[in-house]
Write a protein that holds these residues in place. Structure first.
Motif, short mmCIF file in Angstrom:
data_model
loop_
_atom_site.label_atom_id
_atom_site.label_comp_id
_atom_site.label_asym_id
_atom_site.label_seq_id
_atom_site.Cartn_x
_atom_site.Cartn_y
_atom_site.Cartn_z
N LEU A 74 0.85 -1.19 0.00
CA LEU A 74 0.00 0.00 0.00
C LEU A 74 0.88 1.24 0.00
N SER A 75 0.67 2.10 -0.98
CA SER A 75 1.37 3.38 -1.06
C SER A 75 0.39 4.49 -0.71
N ASP A 76 0.75 5.31 0.27
CA ASP A 76 -0.11 6.41 0.72
C ASP A 76 0.54 7.73 0.35
N ASN A 77 -0.07 8.41 -0.63
CA ASN A 77 0.46 9.70 -1.12
C ASN A 77 1.92 9.60 -1.56
N HIS A 78 2.32 8.44 -2.02
CA HIS A 78 3.67 8.18 -2.54
C HIS A 78 4.75 8.24 -1.47
N THR A 79 4.43 8.68 -0.27
CA THR A 79 5.48 8.92 0.72
C THR A 79 5.65 7.79 1.73
N LEU A 80 4.60 7.02 1.98
CA LEU A 80 4.68 5.88 2.89
C LEU A 80 4.30 4.61 2.14
N HIS A 81 5.03 3.54 2.43
CA HIS A 81 4.79 2.26 1.76
C HIS A 81 4.68 1.17 2.82
N PHE A 82 3.57 0.43 2.77
CA PHE A 82 3.30 -0.63 3.74
C PHE A 82 3.43 -1.98 3.03
N LEU A 83 4.23 -2.87 3.57
CA LEU A 83 4.44 -4.18 2.97
C LEU A 83 4.10 -5.27 3.98
N THR A 84 3.29 -6.24 3.54
CA THR A 84 2.98 -7.39 4.38
C THR A 84 2.54 -8.53 3.46
N TRP A 85 2.63 -9.76 3.94
CA TRP A 85 2.14 -10.89 3.17
C TRP A 85 0.63 -10.97 3.30
N THR A 86 -0.02 -11.48 2.27
CA THR A 86 -1.48 -11.56 2.29
C THR A 86 -1.92 -12.86 1.63
N ALA A 87 -3.21 -13.16 1.74
CA ALA A 87 -3.77 -14.37 1.16
C ALA A 87 -5.10 -14.02 0.49
N PRO A 88 -5.50 -14.80 -0.53
CA PRO A 88 -6.74 -14.50 -1.26
C PRO A 88 -7.96 -14.32 -0.36
N ALA A 89 -8.01 -15.04 0.75
CA ALA A 89 -9.17 -14.94 1.64
C ALA A 89 -9.32 -13.55 2.23
N ASP A 90 -8.24 -12.77 2.23
CA ASP A 90 -8.26 -11.43 2.84
C ASP A 90 -8.69 -10.33 1.86
N TRP A 91 -8.65 -10.60 0.56
CA TRP A 91 -8.70 -9.52 -0.41
C TRP A 91 -10.04 -8.81 -0.48
N GLU A 92 -11.12 -9.55 -0.35
CA GLU A 92 -12.44 -8.91 -0.44
C GLU A 92 -12.57 -7.85 0.65
N GLU A 93 -12.23 -8.20 1.87
CA GLU A 93 -12.32 -7.25 2.98
C GLU A 93 -11.35 -6.10 2.79
N GLU A 94 -10.15 -6.38 2.32
CA GLU A 94 -9.15 -5.34 2.09
C GLU A 94 -9.66 -4.32 1.07
N LEU A 95 -10.29 -4.79 0.00
CA LEU A 95 -10.75 -3.89 -1.05
C LEU A 95 -11.95 -3.06 -0.60
N VAL A 96 -12.85 -3.68 0.15
CA VAL A 96 -14.00 -2.94 0.70
C VAL A 96 -13.50 -1.79 1.57
N ARG A 97 -12.50 -2.07 2.41
CA ARG A 97 -11.93 -1.03 3.27
C ARG A 97 -11.18 0.02 2.44
N PHE A 98 -10.43 -0.43 1.46
CA PHE A 98 -9.62 0.47 0.63
C PHE A 98 -10.49 1.49 -0.10
N TYR A 99 -11.60 1.04 -0.66
CA TYR A 99 -12.47 1.95 -1.41
C TYR A 99 -13.50 2.67 -0.55
N GLY A 100 -13.53 2.38 0.74
CA GLY A 100 -14.44 3.07 1.63
C GLY A 100 -15.90 2.74 1.38
N VAL A 101 -16.16 1.49 1.00
CA VAL A 101 -17.54 1.06 0.75
C VAL A 101 -18.18 0.71 2.09
#
Length: 269
Positions: free
Chosen positions: A114-141
């Protein structure tokens, strides 16, 4: 698998990439933010990054005589994953701040970046089971903003020509527009209003593949815009790229949008 999240500044990530023989990626990352800088300026940025990484414990040791820098093994794995992955899922949003979420696939292992305003970068391992929730949060749905539409029509499929007119700011008064029912025209008018209120932009989610010569190709893409009466999803529903695009504009509920995002992301796995 470790779920530890490492947070890098832009300069720290650029330095880590360069140390792992990723000078080209580091240069692209840095120049996109800083533009062209003198060699002395780059040296100062990387010196500061070195000290910062050491203070965080992200650098284990530096052998200045032999020019060797040692990172913890997990960070090295993550940096190499960034360098060698050629298939990824990428989400972009500019609504609150410029954020880019990229999930990099390599040998069926997935790195969340995850890049936030190009200045901060967050790196972590992830799994397909997490992606739906991650995207809902990312887009603010949010459920409160995505249920109970009062429109009689929730979906319309239009030509690329009409789509281009709509996104260029024109209100089509053409046979293309006249072919739509009054309910479909009402749906498009509502989408135009929300699109206008969002500075004529939409978030997007895409799957990207990098081929030979570092040629980047978008394999599929959809556009996302949360609104008061639901979530707008826009995508080309024509699977054959040689055929005329069929642009689908759909106002989805929270639960439907959640499934759409999850299904789209699942193609990476």
């Amino acid at each position: 698998m470790s779920k530890h999240t490492y947070i890098f500044s832009l300069e720290e990530l650029g330095y880590a990439l360069a140390v792992h023989q990723g000078e080209e990626m580091a240069a692209g990352l840095m120049k996109a933010y800083y533009g062209d800088l003198s060699e002395d300026r780059w040296e100062l940025l990387f010196q500061a990054a070195t000290h910062s990484l050491m203070s965080k414990g992200f650098i284990e040791s530096i052998d200045e005589e032999n020019g060797e820098v040692r990172f913890p093994s997990e960070i090295t794995q993550m940096i190499q994953h960034l360098l060698y992955s050629n298939y990824m899922l990428r989400g972009i949003t500019d609504r609150n701040s410029n954020k880019v979420l990229t999930i990099h696939e390599l040998q069926q292992r997935y790195l969340y970046h995850l890049s936030d305003n190009h200045t901060l970068h967050f790196l972590t391992w992830t799994a397909p089971a997490d992606w739906e929730e991650e995207l809902v949060r990312f887009y603010g749905v949010e459920p409160s903003k995505a249920e109970g539409t009062t429109l009689s029509e929730s979906k319309v499929v239009i030509t690329e020509e009409l789509w281009n007119q709509l996104t260029s700011g024109e209100f089509p008064a053409s046979p293309l527009h006249d072919e739509l029912s009054s309910d479909q025209q009402q749906l498009i008018a509502k989408w135009q209003q929300d699109f206008q209120n969002n500075a004529r932009t939409m978030d997007n989610l895409s799957t990207i593949r990098i081929g030979s010569g570092n040629q980047t190709a978008i394999e599929d893409i959809l556009f996302v815009l949360p609104a008061n009466e639901g979530v707008w999803i826009v995508r080309n529903q024509e699977a054959d790229r040689n055929e005329e695009p069929q642009i689908c504009i759909e106002l989805q509920s929270f639960s439907a949008c959640r499934k759409t995002l999850g299904s789209f992301a699942a193609t990476l796995a």
